[in-house]
Design a protein around this motif. Structure first.
Motif, mmCIF file in Angstrom:
data_model
loop_
_atom_site.group_PDB
_atom_site.id
_atom_site.type_symbol
_atom_site.label_atom_id
_atom_site.label_comp_id
_atom_site.label_asym_id
_atom_site.label_seq_id
_atom_site.Cartn_x
_atom_site.Cartn_y
_atom_site.Cartn_z
ATOM 1 N N MET A 20 0.839 -1.163 0.102
ATOM 2 C CA MET A 20 -0.163 0.205 0.081
ATOM 3 C C MET A 20 0.848 1.155 0.009
ATOM 4 N N ILE A 21 0.751 1.925 -1.040
ATOM 5 C CA ILE A 21 1.410 3.524 -0.820
ATOM 6 C C ILE A 21 0.480 4.299 -0.223
ATOM 7 N N LEU A 22 0.741 4.966 0.945
ATOM 8 C CA LEU A 22 0.064 5.908 1.732
ATOM 9 C C LEU A 22 0.538 7.174 1.575
ATOM 10 N N ALA A 23 -0.255 8.173 0.921
ATOM 11 C CA ALA A 23 0.182 9.439 0.710
ATOM 12 C C ALA A 23 -0.161 10.358 1.416
ATOM 13 N N PRO A 24 0.524 11.550 1.605
ATOM 14 C CA PRO A 24 0.041 12.424 2.721
ATOM 15 C C PRO A 24 -1.399 12.929 2.950
ATOM 16 N N SER A 25 -1.931 13.054 1.341
ATOM 17 C CA SER A 25 -3.396 13.572 1.344
ATOM 18 C C SER A 25 -4.431 12.493 1.806
ATOM 19 N N HIS A 42 4.437 8.145 3.326
ATOM 20 C CA HIS A 42 5.127 9.348 3.246
ATOM 21 C C HIS A 42 5.658 9.718 4.442
ATOM 22 N N ALA A 43 6.815 10.355 4.330
ATOM 23 C CA ALA A 43 7.573 10.367 5.658
ATOM 24 C C ALA A 43 6.738 11.482 6.580
ATOM 25 N N SER A 44 6.094 12.434 5.897
ATOM 26 C CA SER A 44 5.239 13.301 6.895
ATOM 27 C C SER A 44 3.974 12.719 7.651
ATOM 28 N N VAL A 45 3.592 11.738 7.055
ATOM 29 C CA VAL A 45 2.594 11.194 8.105
ATOM 30 C C VAL A 45 3.125 9.697 8.735
ATOM 31 N N ARG A 46 4.036 9.524 8.402
ATOM 32 C CA ARG A 46 4.702 8.006 8.958
ATOM 33 C C ARG A 46 4.573 7.616 10.602
ATOM 34 N N ASP A 47 4.925 8.850 11.271
ATOM 35 C CA ASP A 47 4.849 8.587 12.612
ATOM 36 C C ASP A 47 3.530 8.270 13.245
ATOM 37 N N GLU A 48 2.545 9.278 12.607
ATOM 38 C CA GLU A 48 1.087 9.128 13.299
ATOM 39 C C GLU A 48 0.656 7.938 12.814
ATOM 40 N N VAL A 49 0.897 7.539 11.367
ATOM 41 C CA VAL A 49 0.445 6.413 10.941
ATOM 42 C C VAL A 49 0.749 5.131 11.678
ATOM 43 N N LEU A 50 1.987 5.059 11.926
ATOM 44 C CA LEU A 50 2.518 4.007 12.896
ATOM 45 C C LEU A 50 1.744 4.114 14.114
ATOM 46 N N GLU A 51 1.839 5.018 14.789
ATOM 47 C CA GLU A 51 1.177 4.897 16.126
ATOM 48 C C GLU A 51 -0.326 4.558 15.835
ATOM 49 N N ARG A 52 -1.023 4.924 14.987
ATOM 50 C CA ARG A 52 -2.365 4.472 14.999
ATOM 51 C C ARG A 52 -2.520 2.955 14.744
#
Ligand code: UN1
Length: 497
Positions: free
Chosen positions: A260-265, A296-306
């Motif tokens: 899955m490519i998970l884009a910032p938008s 995407h690097a800009s959402v990585r931390d938030e996504v990983l946490e969730r």
């Protein structure tokens, strides 16, 4: 419990209690049946009978053949709960998914019934006066079906329902790990055949319970024009050259390494739910399981946490009892998962989860918490399909980089992107986008409907099963040129007198 289910499904006791090969339930490692393995001679005799059955069945008009599949679909509707339970007991997937698998069978039967009235060819303009050309589709022969433990009934049904309406007989070699499901499907089909009447020859469908020798006998026999095989790439490497050596055809649906490519938008709520179902569902044992998250690097931390939070809430245990994750198929699958996680740690990757669960309660059942591996790059470990719930997380900065990572694995089954940027979405499904057989936008890589063609490229084997125009794979194509004039002109204007 197993006895009464098998009885309702119509499987004779001697068939699943008779032999010396023991079938275990992954739910607790307990014995649920004993079957008799067949040798090469027995398989050859089955192929003889499949040939005679084919000869009779191809003479039955296709829409009548569809009627048999309709009756089979009715049997499946009637016995959905029992067959779904058997799927759960024998392969360990949770009951909801067991039911889902039977629903996929019902869906393909519906499709095949309609298809039985639409086995159409082309009419083609001839260059010669008083001539016409057309393309006809004819039944192919006995079809060999090889299926895997993780979807013990649906992939057989995708192939069987279409192959039957196309006028073929069936020889099914299921995984040695799930023979009871195969015997149950066979019993339900036989009931449908009984209702259908004499036009359905006795050996229209046969099950071969056996190991390597039996499988090789099937793949090597030139009387079986098509082998459709679902399973690992390793299995495909064994099957495909053998079939090709005798110029047989094959449909291969092999390993996946789905991303899955998970884009910032992206809509992150939706993405996290999709990750959970596709990475953790079926305990990571779908060929379409999400194995790589390219975020995407800009959402990585938030996504990983969730995602980690969602993982922590997943209930693991008895697949009949409303949990979300059941057991792995066996000890070997567990050991393989652990060895891959150990290698990831050695390489310095952070690993979350992956531990054995409920070992006290089920010493012979292999339950695990799903694992997340924060991978540094896409090395050999990530490029390999491990049939267990391991999700590798990779990070990207530019869309091109994400696309390159997505495609840079040997397998090409399924893929998806989560984005609300129409340019990214359309590029992903374009000529220069995902190289997989399945490319989705804003849904996960697993859980395909039967209306589309199912399968993938590269090491996934290139075959397609299920919907679209896949029915053509179970028929032979014939080009007809008919001269209704009183002359005999040659094509290309050749004069020969
Ligand atoms: C498989 O794992 O072999 O798309 C098949 C899906 C299911 C089929 C999976 N419809 O996940």
């Amino acid at each position: 419990m197993i006895g009464s289910i098998m009885q309702r499904l119509g499987v004779e006791e001697s068939l699943y209690r008779g032999g010396d090969y023991v079938v275990f339930s992954p739910t607790d490692g307990g014995e649920i049946g004993r079957v008799q393995l067949e040798n090469a001679e027995q398989v050859k005799a089955r192929i003889d009978r499949a040939q005679s059955a084919f000869d009779a069945w191809r003479r039955v008009p296709a829409p009548r053949r569809g009627e048999l599949v309709r009756l089979f679909g009715e049997q499946l509707r009637r016995h959905k709960e029992d067959l779904g339970t058997l799927v759960t007991l024998e392969c360990g997937k949770i009951y909801q998914e067991g039911l889902g698998e039977v629903q996929e069978m019902i869906d393909i039967c519906d499709l095949a019934v309609g298809q039985s009235r639409q086995l159409y060819g082309l009419t083609i303009a001839s260059e010669r006066p008083g001539h016409h050309m057309r393309e006809s589709w004819h039944p192919l022969g006995p079809i060999g079906l090889i299926t895997a433990f993780n979807f013990p009934v649906a992939p057989w049904a995708w192939n069987a329902a279409l192959a039957l309406v196309c006028g073929n007989s069936l020889l099914w070699k299921p995984s040695e790990k799930t023979p009871l499901c195969a015997l149950a499907c066979q019993a339900l089909l036989e009931r449908a055949m009984q209702e259908f009447g004499e036009e359905a020859p006795k050996d229209l469908s046969q099950v071969i319970i056996g190991e390597r020798e039996a499988g090789e006998c099937l793949t090597d026999d030139p009387r079986v024009p098509l082998i459709s095989a679902t399973g690992s790439t390793r299995m495909g490497h064994q099957v495909a050259p053998r079939v090709a050596a005798r110029f047989g055809r094959s449909i291969l649906e092999l390993g996946g390494n789905n991303a899955m490519i998970l884009a910032p938008s992206a809509d992150l709520d939706m993405a996290v739910r999709a990750i959970l179902f596709s990475a953790v569902g079926t305990a990571g044992q779908r060929c379409t399981t999400l194995r790589r998250l390219i975020v995407h690097a800009s959402v990585r931390d938030e996504v990983l946490e969730r995602v980690k939070k969602a993982y922590a809430g997943v209930t693991i245990g008895d697949p009949m009892a409303g949990n979300l994750v059941g057991p792995l198929i066996d000890a070997q699958a567990f050991e393989q998962m652990q060895s891959v996680l150990a290698k990831a740690r050695e390489r310095g990757c952070r690993v979350f989860g992956g531990e054995r669960q409920l070992a006290d309660q089920y010493p012979d059942g292999y339950y695990v918490s799903p694992a997340i591996v924060e991978a540094e790059g896409q090395d050999e470990l990530v490029k390999n399909e491990t049939f267990a719930p391991i999700l590798y997380v990779l990070t990207y900065d530019t869309f091109d980089e994400a696309m390159a990572l997505q495609n840079d694995v040997p397998q090409g089954l399924s893929s998806c992107i989560f984005t609300t940027d129409v340019r990214e979405a359309e590029t992903f499904v374009s000529d220069v986008g995902s190289d997989c057989g399945i490319a989705n936008v804003n849904i996960g890589p697993s859980g395909a409907e039967i209306g589309g063609a199912f399968g993938g490229e590269k090491e996934t084997g290139g075959g397609r099963e299920s919907g679209s125009d896949v029915w053509k794979s179970y028929m032979r194509r014939q080009t007809n040129t008919v001269n209704y004039s009183r002359e005999l002109p040659l094509a290309q204007g050749i004069k020969f007198d």
